[in-house]
Design an enzyme around this catalytic site. Structure first.
Site, PDB file in Angstrom:
ATOM      1  N   GLY A   1      50.769  40.423  -0.947  1.00 19.82           N
ATOM      2  CA  GLY A   1      51.070  39.735   0.269  1.00 19.82           C
ATOM      3  C   GLY A   1      52.164  39.860   1.387  1.00 19.82           C
ATOM      4  O   GLY A   1      52.370  39.408   1.946  1.00 19.82           O
TER       5      GLY A   1
ATOM      6  N   ALA B   1      49.025  43.951   4.849  1.00 21.27           N
ATOM      7  CA  ALA B   1      47.324  45.084   4.530  1.00 21.27           C
ATOM      8  C   ALA B   1      46.758  43.690   3.434  1.00 21.27           C
ATOM      9  O   ALA B   1      45.978  43.162   4.318  1.00 21.27           O
ATOM     10  CB  ALA B   1      47.722  45.933   4.150  1.00 21.27           C
ATOM     11  N   GLY B   2      47.585  43.329   2.371  1.00 25.11           N
ATOM     12  CA  GLY B   2      46.970  42.187   1.903  1.00 25.11           C
ATOM     13  C   GLY B   2      46.389  41.501   2.848  1.00 25.11           C
ATOM     14  O   GLY B   2      45.721  40.299   2.098  1.00 25.11           O
TER      15      GLY B   2
ATOM     16  N   ARG C   1      60.066  61.638  13.428  1.00 26.13           N
ATOM     17  CA  ARG C   1      60.920  61.030  12.165  1.00 26.13           C
ATOM     18  C   ARG C   1      61.267  62.436  11.204  1.00 26.13           C
ATOM     19  O   ARG C   1      62.211  62.736  11.231  1.00 26.13           O
ATOM     20  CB  ARG C   1      60.039  60.878  11.509  1.00 26.13           C
ATOM     21  CG  ARG C   1      60.164  58.970  12.174  1.00 26.13           C
ATOM     22  CD  ARG C   1      60.073  57.593  11.066  1.00 26.13           C
ATOM     23  NE  ARG C   1      60.037  56.935  12.236  1.00 26.13           N
ATOM     24  CZ  ARG C   1      59.806  55.157  11.499  1.00 26.13           C
ATOM     25  NH1 ARG C   1      58.854  55.112  10.773  1.00 26.13           N
ATOM     26  NH2 ARG C   1      59.770  54.395  12.369  1.00 26.13           N
TER      27      ARG C   1
END
Ligand code: SF4
Ligand code: SF4
Ligand code: FES
Lengths: 578, 249
Positions: free
Chosen positions: A11, A14-15, A285
């Protein structure tokens, strides 16, 4: 025959995006999540989301966003999918804007943009320093609308255990467990989308939420889906050291002018600005993390003799900081008790993001037909190092295309999941139930949480920012020792209601399996590329290693295959930020 | 600082079981919080009497006070366990209890699904036609955005519900948090198009008139969301709306 049900697992950004897109296409959706959608890990993303909106008069362009992403990823990302990502970015931001996301605004009421790492143009839209939260909430609200309409059914507090694969090798549903009743059940679906996020918990402490175990990815890896580029784990340069979690201090703090320094010869030393004059504090990074690691571990120049340097915002206007970075200031104050507006923050690199993940084709389908993956759990867009603020983008985008791709797939199916024999579902259900019954019976002497802690320590010491073959071998031996000790676990709780330990023991095995994929993938890859750095092989070696790693599960450990990378749009060149 | 952290935890095996107190002594380390102490217990599930016991069940996820999952009652106050720093606790004994206004699932884990049901009831969303690319949304003045952003940081943790004297497990009151959301959505240029429909949802039983203006909610909110100001503003909006509705009958 009804051919119209999709299951989405996860959830997060993306979901939920996949849920919405599938629901918009008129398909029935069942959405499974460990936690209420609003509590998913996407909400820990802080700094922003990238799109070449070019509203700052800097001649930003889709092409520039593409090149920055490919170069930032040290050429390991497949270029055609990345092209799709950056092209869709402006439209996606506008969709979020229409959903009411509270993006910071310019004086004209337009979406404001800020600077981020590894780029020279302002390209990052943001909502304070809680952009992931605001985007996630917007999708959560939209999904709630679909739920209210009866088009989406939610299963909250359920954990994915495995895919149901029929005799033809096609995915026909999932087996999942209700974490309260402990019931294990099989669900039919014509397509399944995994959007289960990263696996920071393999490193014990990371910037991730505790639900980010990677267990679902580990489960399908064990079912034959390759895990790609596992060795590429991003260490975020600026996280608060901590005993339970390494709390992220957004890259936005540097985007807004924050400076990294430590003392050398009694004077502040801005080592990033000295070493990388062109990008300064805004190098990507992997580079910033290696620099901080070098300063602390190799040169022994950490603040107070510890592994930490300063991230300094104290020269900035307090109100400006509050409006643009409030969320992280609050976290630092709450958990460290000092005010970053007045005192520099102490930070050190921390495991943060898995560039690698479930192997998928460009439609986000795994080699098991009907099984898709999207978001951090896939491997698609970031190559060997992810640029800041590209993760919210790739999560949203992959859900955005994965939903419709899954719909298209089910339209072409010969048989619906409803036509498949019950036996296929019972077989997988019984297999999982058997695994769990065995866990309930574990009454040995080892504590699963202690094994997990040791796994984390092993990974962070030996499979971290800097990697040596000797240490990688040690790590793999240690993981195998933990796998032996796993068999002697005591669950300490045999309750059949809201038992936290038993599901954790199941997740732990999947973490151990993936830990070997990461470690051995790193051992094999004799070069340095992006986040994967081996002093014994300090250079990138395109001749031998411009390849995607694919790890296949076998009884005796991962078997590796390598695949060429799509470099059809931009010829690999040296990666330079100085 | 003491060598041990002394905890008293209210435990309950399931929704229909009776609660009991269990005490624990966890070796002290600097910089711990309530979640990290609970994590220590599960590595060695033995109570203060030296008896083997089951690990404590509780909810948590982000460990940085943004997900709202780990909300519980700590020394009598409702708050998030992950940001409850042990070094800042005044008392010798730390008591942990589950939220009292939601059904207990097990130990410190409760069922807060009603919070999400109430968000559904008040239509807390912008009714977009679809996610396709239609270009940018409406312009929003930065000044307006700031207060709407404050409200949109609500993590649905339930602290305000726990503190509100007018909400309990049996009441139909939709509670403080969704009311603030109504105000935020009604003020968004697109959201305003459904303003009336949203106001209707809070004008009946369990709606805004159930708020007794006790002001407890705002005290309890960890995100300092201006709940009472929002409720006052909304009260005016509903009054105006019902007058308007009366005139247009
Ligand atoms: S002001 Fe209203 S909502 Fe807030 S605590 Fe009081 S009665 Fe409850
Ligand atoms: S308004 Fe505050 S206390 Fe209430 S649910 Fe939202 S964040 Fe929690
Ligand atoms: S664990 Fe997320 S708020 Fe405490």
């Amino acid at each position: 025959m009804s051919k119209n049900k999709i299951i989405v697992v996860g959830g997060g950004l993306a979901g939920l995006m996949a849920v919405i897109k599938a629901a918009e296409a008129g398909v029935e959706v069942e959405a499974f999540s460990l936690v209420p959608f609003k509590r998913s890990h996407s909400l820990c993303a802080q700094g922003g989301i990238n799109a070449a909106l070019n509203t700052k008069g800097e001649n930003d362009s889709i092409q520039q966003h593409f090149e920055d992403t490919i170069v930032g990823g040290d050429f390991l990302a497949n270029q055609t999918p990345v092209k799709g990502l950056v092209e869709a970015a402006p439209g996606l931001i506008y969709a979020f804007d229409r959903m009411g996301v509270m993006f910071n605004r310019t004086p004209e009421g337009l979406i404001d943009l800020r600077l981020f790492g590894g780029v020279k143009n302002r390209r990052t839209a943001f909502a304070g320093a809680t952009t992931g939260q605001q985007l996630l909430y917007a999708l959560d609200e939209q999904v709630r609308k679909w739920i209210a309409k009866g088009k989406v059914k939610e299963y909250i507090g359920w954990e994915f255990l495995s895919a149901v694969v029929d005799d033809e090798g096609i995915c026909r549903g999932i087996v999942a467990q209700d974490l309260n009743s402990m019931e294990i059940r099989a669900f039919r679906a014509d397509a399944v989308i995994l959007a289960t996020g990263g696996a920071g918990m393999i490193y014990g402490k990371s910037t991730n939420s505790v639900i980010c175990t990677g267990s679902a990815a580990g489960a399908v890896y064990r079912q034959g889906v390759p895990f790609a580029n596992g060795e590429f784990v991003q260490f975020h340069p600026t996280a608060m050291p901590g005993d339970d979690k390494l709390r992220l201090m957004s890259e936005a703090s540097r985007g807004e002018g924050g400076r990294i320094w430590t003392y050398k010869d009694g004077k502040p030393w801005y080592f990033l600005e000295e070493w990388y004059p062109a990008y300064g504090n805004l190098v990507p990074r992997d580079i910033a993390s290696r620099a901080i690691y070098k300063v602390c571990v190799e040169m022994g120049l950490g603040i107070d003799g510890k592994n930490q340097v300063y991230l300094d915002l104290t020269h900035k206007d307090p109100e400006f900081l509050e409006v643009r970075l409030g969320g992280i200031l609050e976290i630092y104050r709450n958990f460290y008790g000092e005010d970053p507006v007045k005192v520099p923050m102490k930070i050190f690199p921390a495991p943060h993001y898995f560039m690698g993940g479930i192997y998928v084709d460009w439609n986000h389908m795994t080699p098991i037909p009907g099984l898709f993956a999207a978001g951090e759990c896939d491997y698609m867009y970031h190559g060997a190092n992810r640029l800041g603020a590209n993760s919210l983008l790739s999560a949203a985008y992959s859900g955005y295309i994965c939903g419709p791709n899954a719909v298209k797939y089910i339209k072409g199916l010969q048989k619906s999941a409803e036509d498949i024999s019950q036996k296929v579902f019972d077989r997988e259900l019984n297999r999982q139930a058997g695994i769990f019954e065995a866990i309930y019976r574990m009454d040995g002497t080892e504590n699963p949480y202690t094994i997990h802690e040791e796994l984390g320590e092993t990974m962070i010491t030996h499979v971290g920012v800097v990697r040596y073959d000797k240490n990688l071998k040690l790590a793999d031996e240690k993981i195998q020792e933990l796998m032996e000790r796993y068999k002697r676990i005591n669950v300490n709780d045999t309750g059949r209601w809201a038992n936290d330990v038993v599901p954790f023991v199941n997740q732990l095995w999947n973490m151990l399996e993936l830990a070997r994929v990461i470690t051995l993938g790193a051992l094999n890859r004799n070069e340095s590329r992006g986040s994967h750095y081996k002093p014994e092989y300090p250079d990138r070696n395109d001749e031998e290693w411009l390849k995607t790693t694919k790890a296949y599960w076998t009884e005796s450990g991962p078997r590796f295959e390598y695949e060429d990378v799509d470099i059809s749009l931009l010829k690999p060149r040296a990666r330079k930020y100085d | 600082m003491a060598e041990f952290i002394h905890l008293k935890i209210k435990r309950q095996n399931g929704p229909n079981e009776s609660p009991r107190w269990e005490e624990f002594k966890v070796p002290y380390k600097p910089n711990m919080n309530v979640v990290s102490v609970l994590m220590e217990i599960r590595k060695n599930p033995v109570n203060a009497q030296g008896q083997k016991t089951t690990p404590v069940t509780w909810d948590c996820s982000c460990l940085e006070e943004v997900c709202g999952a780990c909300t519980m009652i700590i020394n009598g106050n409702v708050r998030q366990a992950c940001s409850a720093l042990i070094d800042k606790m005044p008392s010798q004994v730390i008591t942990l209890e589950p939220l009292s206004k939601f059904p207990v699932i097990r130990d410190l884990k409760v069922d807060r699904s009603v919070l999400f049901e109430h968000l559904k009831k008040v239509k807390a969303w912008i009714n977009i036609d679809g996610t396709f690319d239609l270009g940018p949304g409406p312009r929003v003045p930065e000044k307006e955005r700031r207060w709407m952003y404050e409200i949109s940081r609500c993590m649905t943790c339930g602290c305000c519900y726990e503190a509100c004297p007018n909400f309990n497990a049996r009441s139909s009151f939709i509670g403080p948090a969704p009311l603030a959301q109504v105000l935020r959505f009604n003020n968004h240029p697109t959201g305003a198009m459904d303003k009336e429909a949203r106001l209707e949802t809070i004008m009946g039983d369990g709606g805004i008139t159930d708020c007794g203006n006790a002001q407890n909610c705002i005290e309890a909110c960890p995100k300092k969301i201006p709940l009472t100001t929002a409720i006052a503003k909304l009260n005016r909006d509903t009054t105006l709306y019902s007058i308007g509705r009366w005139f247009n009958r």
